[in-house]
Write an enzyme that holds these catalytic residues in place. Sequence first.
Site, PDB file in Angstrom:
ATOM      1  N   LYS A 124       0.875  -1.184   0.000  1.00 19.48           N
ATOM      2  CA  LYS A 124       0.000   0.000   0.000  1.00 19.48           C
ATOM      3  C   LYS A 124       0.901   1.219   0.000  1.00 19.48           C
ATOM      4  CE  LYS A 124      -4.454   0.939   0.324  1.00 19.48           C
ATOM      5  NZ  LYS A 124      -5.601   0.082  -0.039  1.00 19.48           N
ATOM      6  N   ASP A 183      -7.140   4.178  -4.257  1.00 21.43           N
ATOM      7  CA  ASP A 183      -7.768   4.037  -2.938  1.00 21.43           C
ATOM      8  C   ASP A 183      -8.372   5.418  -2.661  1.00 21.43           C
ATOM      9  OD1 ASP A 183      -7.887   2.035  -0.522  1.00 21.43           O
ATOM     10  OD2 ASP A 183      -7.398   3.935   0.397  1.00 21.43           O
TER      11      ASP A 183
HETATM   12  P1  NDP Z   1     -13.024   7.671  -2.348  1.00 16.96           P
HETATM   13  O1  NDP Z   1     -11.952   8.674  -2.203  1.00 16.96           O
HETATM   14  O2  NDP Z   1     -13.646   7.461  -3.678  1.00 16.96           O
HETATM   15  O3  NDP Z   1     -14.215   8.001  -1.333  1.00 16.96           O
HETATM   16  C1  NDP Z   1     -13.984   8.077   0.019  1.00 16.96           C
HETATM   17  C2  NDP Z   1     -15.281   8.420   0.732  1.00 16.96           C
HETATM   18  O4  NDP Z   1     -15.096   8.261   2.130  1.00 16.96           O
HETATM   19  C3  NDP Z   1     -15.709   9.850   0.516  1.00 16.96           C
HETATM   20  O5  NDP Z   1     -17.106   9.942   0.602  1.00 16.96           O
HETATM   21  C4  NDP Z   1     -15.044  10.563   1.684  1.00 16.96           C
HETATM   22  O6  NDP Z   1     -15.667  11.774   2.075  1.00 16.96           O
HETATM   23  C5  NDP Z   1     -15.193   9.535   2.780  1.00 16.96           C
HETATM   24  N1  NDP Z   1     -14.095   9.686   3.734  1.00 16.96           N
HETATM   25  C6  NDP Z   1     -12.770   9.597   3.472  1.00 16.96           C
HETATM   26  N2  NDP Z   1     -12.053   9.822   4.577  1.00 16.96           N
HETATM   27  C7  NDP Z   1     -12.948  10.075   5.548  1.00 16.96           C
HETATM   28  C8  NDP Z   1     -12.824  10.374   6.915  1.00 16.96           C
HETATM   29  N3  NDP Z   1     -11.619  10.480   7.506  1.00 16.96           N
HETATM   30  N4  NDP Z   1     -13.962  10.543   7.626  1.00 16.96           N
HETATM   31  C9  NDP Z   1     -15.183  10.450   7.023  1.00 16.96           C
HETATM   32  N5  NDP Z   1     -15.359  10.175   5.723  1.00 16.96           N
HETATM   33  C10 NDP Z   1     -14.254   9.989   5.004  1.00 16.96           C
HETATM   34  O7  NDP Z   1     -12.423   6.300  -1.776  1.00 16.96           O
HETATM   35  P2  NDP Z   1     -12.930   4.805  -2.003  1.00 16.96           P
HETATM   36  O8  NDP Z   1     -14.401   4.769  -2.139  1.00 16.96           O
HETATM   37  O9  NDP Z   1     -12.090   4.209  -3.053  1.00 16.96           O
HETATM   38  O10 NDP Z   1     -12.494   4.116  -0.626  1.00 16.96           O
HETATM   39  C11 NDP Z   1     -13.381   4.006   0.483  1.00 16.96           C
HETATM   40  C12 NDP Z   1     -12.905   2.907   1.407  1.00 16.96           C
HETATM   41  O11 NDP Z   1     -12.880   1.662   0.706  1.00 16.96           O
HETATM   42  C13 NDP Z   1     -11.490   3.070   1.971  1.00 16.96           C
HETATM   43  O12 NDP Z   1     -11.446   2.507   3.259  1.00 16.96           O
HETATM   44  C14 NDP Z   1     -10.645   2.233   1.022  1.00 16.96           C
HETATM   45  O13 NDP Z   1      -9.438   1.819   1.627  1.00 16.96           O
HETATM   46  C15 NDP Z   1     -11.584   1.065   0.801  1.00 16.96           C
HETATM   47  N6  NDP Z   1     -11.352   0.258  -0.382  1.00 16.96           N
HETATM   48  C16 NDP Z   1     -11.273   0.818  -1.622  1.00 16.96           C
HETATM   49  C17 NDP Z   1     -11.069   0.028  -2.729  1.00 16.96           C
HETATM   50  C18 NDP Z   1     -11.061   0.578  -4.100  1.00 16.96           C
HETATM   51  O14 NDP Z   1     -10.956  -0.209  -5.035  1.00 16.96           O
HETATM   52  N7  NDP Z   1     -11.174   1.882  -4.305  1.00 16.96           N
HETATM   53  C19 NDP Z   1     -10.865  -1.429  -2.601  1.00 16.96           C
HETATM   54  C20 NDP Z   1     -11.059  -1.940  -1.261  1.00 16.96           C
HETATM   55  C21 NDP Z   1     -11.265  -1.106  -0.205  1.00 16.96           C
HETATM   56  P3  NDP Z   1     -14.942  13.199   1.793  1.00 16.96           P
HETATM   57  O15 NDP Z   1     -15.181  13.468   0.349  1.00 16.96           O
HETATM   58  O16 NDP Z   1     -15.598  14.155   2.714  1.00 16.96           O
HETATM   59  O17 NDP Z   1     -13.479  13.014   2.110  1.00 16.96           O
HETATM   60  O1  2IT Z   2      -7.893  -1.705  -0.460  1.00 16.88           O
HETATM   61  C1  2IT Z   2      -7.870  -2.207  -1.596  1.00 16.88           C
HETATM   62  O2  2IT Z   2      -8.031  -3.419  -1.778  1.00 16.88           O
HETATM   63  C2  2IT Z   2      -7.676  -1.316  -2.748  1.00 16.88           C
HETATM   64  N1  2IT Z   2      -7.615  -0.104  -2.561  1.00 16.88           N
HETATM   65  C3  2IT Z   2      -7.542  -1.882  -4.138  1.00 16.88           C
HETATM   66  C4  2IT Z   2      -6.129  -2.333  -4.408  1.00 16.88           C
HETATM   67  C5  2IT Z   2      -5.852  -2.750  -5.832  1.00 16.88           C
HETATM   68  O3  2IT Z   2      -4.674  -3.055  -6.085  1.00 16.88           O
HETATM   69  O4  2IT Z   2      -6.749  -2.772  -6.669  1.00 16.88           O
END
Ligand code: NDP
Ligand code: 2IT
Length: 463
Positions: free
Chosen positions: A142, A182
């Site tokens: 990561k 992420d």
């Molecule tokens: P995005 O940046 O697209 O969206 C993040 C969302 O979470 C936004 O709505 C944001 O709000 C909110 N957020 C972020 N930080 C905080 C915080 N400290 N407190 C409250 N709200 C917060 O990210 P993703 O949707 O890609 O990721 C969301 C989660 O999913 C993370 O935990 C990530 O690690 C996990 N994840 C993502 C994957 C992927 O493929 N993208 C794969 C597996 C897991 P705001 O706009 O106000 O910051």
């Molecule tokens: O937390 C996760 O699994 C991710 N942000 C996706 C990682 C990836 O390599 O697609």
Amino acid sequence: MQYYESVGSHHERMCEVQQTVHEFMDDVVAKSVAQFEFHQAVQEMFEAVWPIFERHPEFLEARIPHRMVEAERIIIFRVPWIDDSGAVQVNRGFRVEMSSAIGPYKGGLRFHPSVNLGILKFLAFEQVFKNALTTLPLGGGKGGSDFDPKGRSDNEVMRFCQAFMSELYRHIGLRTDIPAGDIGVGAREIGYLFGQYKKLANEFSGILTGKNPGWGGSLIRPEATGYGTVYFTEEMFRAKGDTIHGKKVLISGSGNVAQYAVENVNRLGGRAVTLSDSDGFIHDPHGIDAEKLAWVMDLKNERRGRISEYAEHFGVEYYAGQRPWGVEGADVALPCATQNELNLEEAKQLIANGIRVVAEGANMPTEPDAVRLLIDSGVLFGPGKAANAGGVAVSGLEMAQNAGFTSWNREEVDAKLLNIMSEIHRVSRETAEEFDAPDNYIIGANIAGFRKVAAAMIDQGVV
Ligand code: NDP
Ligand code: 2IT
């Protein structure tokens, strides 16, 4: 570390497990001072997997746990760039290359002001076991930066991404380390990062996943994490002879994972009624249908606005500074925003309101005491390592398509995603049963991921 030799009652064994985890954790904490999220992730993992050492004392003799908590390599670097006013900005860049036991390092990049070494080590640690569950040959890593894309122009984001990749490019590689997105890293950032890598390396390769499908990305990769979390939820219901059809679903976040979780809830006949961001949440009792979701995607991905605008636009309630877990009458909760966004008090509320399934779209969104209470109360709990593995799984499929100079259509990738999520569900359930903890996906998923990585480490010797 003598746990595997112990005999006696279950209670005595559990006390001994706790004592052993305690001693191991003291050591971890001493060597990673103030990295609280990392301590939390390691503790949660080893509390769940410790029973395995009774059957596999060789894992302890080979000091597998001690090796797993030490990253194979960590790179920390300066990222200087110039903002639109001409001022010099400096951020910190990281890549934690945690484990290459079963494949090249693989995992996302996070751009958020809260990013520090402890958060990235927790994420890299979780990624190792999540990737092992996908059935694909992927190690774990990561990275990211404390850069905050909020309020920055596209040009600023581009210059930052170029500066970040100017250092990162020498540490990654097709057979070494393949980053992705992420929090704060989506299609726009992947494009800029890819462009800079290609220029520096003089090579067009699948070095990043989450690319635009027009130039090497996989269809369904944007959807994969949210879709996968909902497929996993559906599998949990099916294990109980039910489905998500007709269920009311609470979702937090409004970014990539949350958006496509809503879409898949709709496809499977459920009703998603909440979304949030770091300022508050909206409650739409009629359900966030396809039309409203398209509006959210434009708001969040193009106009980069706040979720409060949904409430104004569609005339529903907005709750500033709150999270959605108190909304009554829901069957399912999907935390899809960030770590530690569902605490013990909120878990009590969910239970009092009759919640049946909680599945983690985000990484470690549920605090440990909340997880324990939910499981003890009979709520089906899908841990992120299993429930959100669909994103990285389709990243693995993107790598396979790139390696074969080919691309698969939406239906093919979606079918493979569904298949992988069902397989992760099956393995997690069966492993939980094997370890006398039926319905406990924390124990099942952690042990299944752990033993695959541990066995690979034993095979490859002390390296
Ligand atoms: P995005 O940046 O697209 O969206 C993040 C969302 O979470 C936004 O709505 C944001 O709000 C909110 N957020 C972020 N930080 C905080 C915080 N400290 N407190 C409250 N709200 C917060 O990210 P993703 O949707 O890609 O990721 C969301 C989660 O999913 C993370 O935990 C990530 O690690 C996990 N994840 C993502 C994957 C992927 O493929 N993208 C794969 C597996 C897991 P705001 O706009 O106000 O910051
Ligand atoms: O937390 C996760 O699994 C991710 N942000 C996706 C990682 C990836 O390599 O697609």
